[in-house]
Design an enzyme around this catalytic site. Structure first.
Site, mmCIF file in Angstrom:
data_model
loop_
_atom_site.group_PDB
_atom_site.id
_atom_site.type_symbol
_atom_site.label_atom_id
_atom_site.label_comp_id
_atom_site.label_asym_id
_atom_site.label_seq_id
_atom_site.Cartn_x
_atom_site.Cartn_y
_atom_site.Cartn_z
ATOM 1 N N ARG A 54 0.639 -0.595 -0.364
ATOM 2 C CA ARG A 54 -0.098 -0.153 0.000
ATOM 3 C C ARG A 54 0.724 0.992 0.106
ATOM 4 O O ARG A 54 0.848 2.289 -0.773
ATOM 5 C CB ARG A 54 -0.459 0.012 1.268
ATOM 6 C CG ARG A 54 -1.866 0.985 1.092
ATOM 7 C CD ARG A 54 -3.180 1.280 2.168
ATOM 8 N NE ARG A 54 -3.705 -0.565 2.541
ATOM 9 C CZ ARG A 54 -3.417 -0.780 3.662
ATOM 10 N NH1 ARG A 54 -2.831 -0.396 4.710
ATOM 11 N NH2 ARG A 54 -4.111 -1.563 3.981
ATOM 12 N N ASP A 114 -13.170 -5.207 7.644
ATOM 13 C CA ASP A 114 -13.766 -6.297 7.759
ATOM 14 C C ASP A 114 -14.832 -5.893 8.507
ATOM 15 O O ASP A 114 -14.993 -4.661 9.187
ATOM 16 C CB ASP A 114 -13.063 -7.644 7.771
ATOM 17 C CG ASP A 114 -12.129 -7.081 8.932
ATOM 18 O OD1 ASP A 114 -12.324 -7.745 10.077
ATOM 19 O OD2 ASP A 114 -11.098 -6.935 9.263
#
Length: 237
Positions: free
Chosen positions: A29, A209
């Site tokens: 990332r 999540d």
């Protein structure tokens, strides 16, 4: 022990980091942010694959560096950046697991505070319980940035834990009854280091999540598609 840069963990030379560093957990990332958002980019660290880059965003200098997983990895890198590289602001741009029914996948959370079950604070020998909070100046800028971009966000308390796979499956869910929004593994440690070093820190998080619903994003999405929090962070410069 006298510390000086470069270190065993960061190979950059003094002066190669900007005053503000964005820190995702995932090295890929960090690479994605550098390649897709920054200009005049140069890589300044690759030790242990904790990739670090410095470039500019709309003409303003900024660095991005991975911090890895958990309190030990975060605190080693944040401490050295604050102490040895004259970094003034660290903005974590990471993922978090939702525990509040108010949250949904991909929501942006601005961490106004961080409850914790890590022992990192014990080294300071405080006689009470330390409140891990961000720098208000960065918190205000993040809210202003999100609103100017039209990005929805939640501001609130989160939980930092050292345990990714708890034996008690309901232990993290108990925190939602105290209004805690989500759980992750680094923010409280970052806030503690920043307070000790009299520097600034903030966590901008994306819900990857949800512990209650069982929804989750893929590894590929977490690496490259959580753009809202990154844009909020960069517009804070």
């Amino acid at each position: 022990m006298t510390l000086k840069a470069p270190t065993h963990h960061i190979s950059a030379k003094p002066g190669e980091f900007a005053e503000t560093v964005l820190m995702p957990g995932d090295p890929l990332r960090a690479k994605s942010i550098a390649e897709n958002y920054l200009e005049n980019v140069r890589q300044i660290n690759e030790i242990r694959c904790m990739y670090a880059y410095t470039g500019t965003y709309k003409g303003k200098p900024v660095s991005v560096m991975a911090h890895g997983i958990g309190t030990p990895s975060m605190t080693v890198h944040a401490y050295e950046l604050f102490k040895l590289y004259d970094v003034q602001n660290i903005i974590r741009v990471g993922t978090t697991g939702g525990i509040s029914p108010e949250l949904k996948i991909r929501d942006v959370v601005i961490a106004m505070g961080a409850c914790y079950d890590t022992n990192y604070i014990n080294q300071y020998n405080l006689k009470g319980t330390f409140s891990a909070i961000p720098s208000f100046s960065l918190l205000r800028k993040a809210v202003e940035s999100a609103e100017s971009l039209g990005i929805e966000y939640k501001v609130g308390n989160i939980l930092t834990t050292d345990i990714f796979y708890p034996e008690d499956k309901n232990s993290q869910l108990k925190w939602k009854d105290m209004g805690v929004l989500s759980v992750e593994m680094e923010t409280a440690a970052l806030y503690i280091v920043a307070a000790a070093e009299k520097k600034n820190a903030l966590s901008l998080l994306t819900v990857s999540d949800h512990i209650i619903t069982g929804e989750k994003t893929t590894a590929e999405e977490r690496q490259s598609s959580f753009t809202n929090m990154i844009e909020v962070a960069l517009e804070m410069l």
